[in-house]
Design a protein around this motif. Structure first.
Motif, PDB file in Angstrom:
ATOM      1  N   ALA A 102       0.836  -1.195   0.000  1.00 17.58           N
ATOM      2  CA  ALA A 102       0.000   0.000   0.000  1.00 17.58           C
ATOM      3  C   ALA A 102       0.867   1.240   0.000  1.00 17.58           C
ATOM      4  O   ALA A 102       1.952   1.245   0.565  1.00 17.58           O
ATOM      5  N   VAL A 103       0.398   2.269  -0.638  1.00 19.35           N
ATOM      6  CA  VAL A 103       1.045   3.574  -0.613  1.00 19.35           C
ATOM      7  C   VAL A 103       0.145   4.489   0.207  1.00 19.35           C
ATOM      8  O   VAL A 103      -1.071   4.458   0.060  1.00 19.35           O
ATOM      9  N   THR A 104       0.764   5.240   1.095  1.00 15.09           N
ATOM     10  CA  THR A 104       0.008   6.145   1.950  1.00 15.09           C
ATOM     11  C   THR A 104       0.291   7.566   1.532  1.00 15.09           C
ATOM     12  O   THR A 104       1.433   7.939   1.294  1.00 15.09           O
ATOM     13  N   THR A 105      -0.733   8.358   1.443  1.00 13.68           N
ATOM     14  CA  THR A 105      -0.570   9.770   1.130  1.00 13.68           C
ATOM     15  C   THR A 105      -1.401  10.585   2.110  1.00 13.68           C
ATOM     16  O   THR A 105      -2.507  10.194   2.459  1.00 13.68           O
TER      17      THR A 105
ATOM     18  N   SER B 140       0.072  -3.130  -6.626  1.00 14.39           N
ATOM     19  CA  SER B 140       0.692  -4.416  -6.943  1.00 14.39           C
ATOM     20  C   SER B 140       1.771  -4.181  -7.992  1.00 14.39           C
ATOM     21  O   SER B 140       1.778  -3.151  -8.673  1.00 14.39           O
ATOM     22  N   VAL B 141       2.682  -5.132  -8.112  1.00 12.38           N
ATOM     23  CA  VAL B 141       3.749  -5.047  -9.105  1.00 12.38           C
ATOM     24  C   VAL B 141       3.581  -6.207 -10.077  1.00 12.38           C
ATOM     25  O   VAL B 141       3.375  -7.353  -9.670  1.00 12.38           O
ATOM     26  N   ARG B 142       3.639  -5.879 -11.355  1.00  9.06           N
ATOM     27  CA  ARG B 142       3.518  -6.891 -12.411  1.00  9.06           C
ATOM     28  C   ARG B 142       4.383  -6.459 -13.580  1.00  9.06           C
ATOM     29  O   ARG B 142       4.980  -5.384 -13.573  1.00  9.06           O
ATOM     30  N   ASP B 143       4.436  -7.294 -14.615  1.00 13.33           N
ATOM     31  CA  ASP B 143       5.148  -6.925 -15.834  1.00 13.33           C
ATOM     32  C   ASP B 143       4.373  -5.835 -16.576  1.00 13.33           C
ATOM     33  O   ASP B 143       3.141  -5.902 -16.668  1.00 13.33           O
TER      34      ASP B 143
ATOM     35  N   THR C 222      -2.074   0.592  -9.569  1.00 10.07           N
ATOM     36  CA  THR C 222      -3.165   0.878  -8.643  1.00 10.07           C
ATOM     37  C   THR C 222      -4.208  -0.239  -8.715  1.00 10.07           C
ATOM     38  O   THR C 222      -4.133  -1.107  -9.592  1.00 10.07           O
ATOM     39  N   PRO C 223      -5.210  -0.202  -7.836  1.00  7.69           N
ATOM     40  CA  PRO C 223      -6.261  -1.231  -7.887  1.00  7.69           C
ATOM     41  C   PRO C 223      -7.002  -1.292  -9.224  1.00  7.69           C
ATOM     42  O   PRO C 223      -7.556  -2.338  -9.565  1.00  7.69           O
TER      43      PRO C 223
ATOM     44  N   VAL D 213       1.735   3.391 -12.035  1.00  7.41           N
ATOM     45  CA  VAL D 213       2.134   4.651 -11.403  1.00  7.41           C
ATOM     46  C   VAL D 213       3.643   4.692 -11.157  1.00  7.41           C
ATOM     47  O   VAL D 213       4.164   5.707 -10.696  1.00  7.41           O
ATOM     48  N   ALA D 214       4.324   3.606 -11.464  1.00  6.88           N
ATOM     49  CA  ALA D 214       5.789   3.550 -11.427  1.00  6.88           C
ATOM     50  C   ALA D 214       6.207   2.451 -12.392  1.00  6.88           C
ATOM     51  O   ALA D 214       5.555   1.406 -12.467  1.00  6.88           O
ATOM     52  N   ILE D 215       7.264   2.709 -13.151  1.00 11.97           N
ATOM     53  CA  ILE D 215       7.735   1.723 -14.120  1.00 11.97           C
ATOM     54  C   ILE D 215       9.265   1.707 -14.135  1.00 11.97           C
ATOM     55  O   ILE D 215       9.908   2.678 -13.730  1.00 11.97           O
TER      56      ILE D 215
END
Length: 173
Positions: free
Chosen positions: A4-7, A21-24, A64-65, A70-72
């Motif tokens: 989870a990312v908290t803001t 989550s992280v995926r290809d 994101t869900p 949001v990051a690569i």
């Protein structure tokens, strides 16, 4: 992998937790990655995904869900026989300093270990102290400097040459 990312909203003090989550990364993701760079950059990412299909690289996405990246970032296994080389790491600017870059790098390091490599390497521009501080916090140490250059596409479509000096960093895994 789910984390989870908290803001925190600076005006109300409320906190929002968003699972990621992280995926290809896959080709269908590219239209939602325009935040990561110019059209020329996205063409390079597209070529990297072709290399991923051939097993030469891994290209990861923190999502994101609703499955939006949001990051690569990529891991090149061809640049060195002993290491995985991290490159093209990027986090959506509005979500920087929320742990997404750390999650991306930690996942990349696990992929490198899974390939039987025991070291991760990367290059960071000298004029990017924020990124370098992240890498140092994660255990990367500088070992050399080298110039680098690439073509960048401006908003008006003109191409200009970007030249910079990079610090080479590595970490034993």
């Amino acid at each position: 992998m789910l984390t989870a990312v908290t803001t925190a909203h600076e005006y109300t003090g409320s906190t929002i937790v968003i699972p990621v989550s992280v995926r290809d990364l896959v080709p269908r993701d590219l239209p939602s990655c325009t935040w990561s760079g110019s059209a020329a950059h996205l063409r390079q990412v597209e070529r990297a995904l072709e290399r991923a299909a051939a097993g030469e690289v891994d290209y990861l996405a923190v999502c994101t869900p609703v499955d939006l990246p949001v990051a690569i970032g990529g891991i090149d296994y061809q640049a060195s026989e002993e290491s995985g080389t991290l490159w093209q790491l990027a986090v959506l600017p509005a979500l920087q300093s929320r742990g997404l870059g750390t999650l991306l790098i930690q996942t990349a390091e696990q992929r490198i270990r899974n390939r039987g490599r025991r070291r991760a390497e990367l290059a960071v521009e000298e004029n990017n102290p924020r990124a370098r501080a992240l890498y140092e916090r994660l255990g990367y140490a500088a070992y050399a400097r080298k110039p680098d250059a690439w073509d960048e596409e401006g908003p008006d479509g003109t191409i200009r040459r970007h030249e910079t000096m990079c610090v080479l960093m590595r970490k034993d895994l």
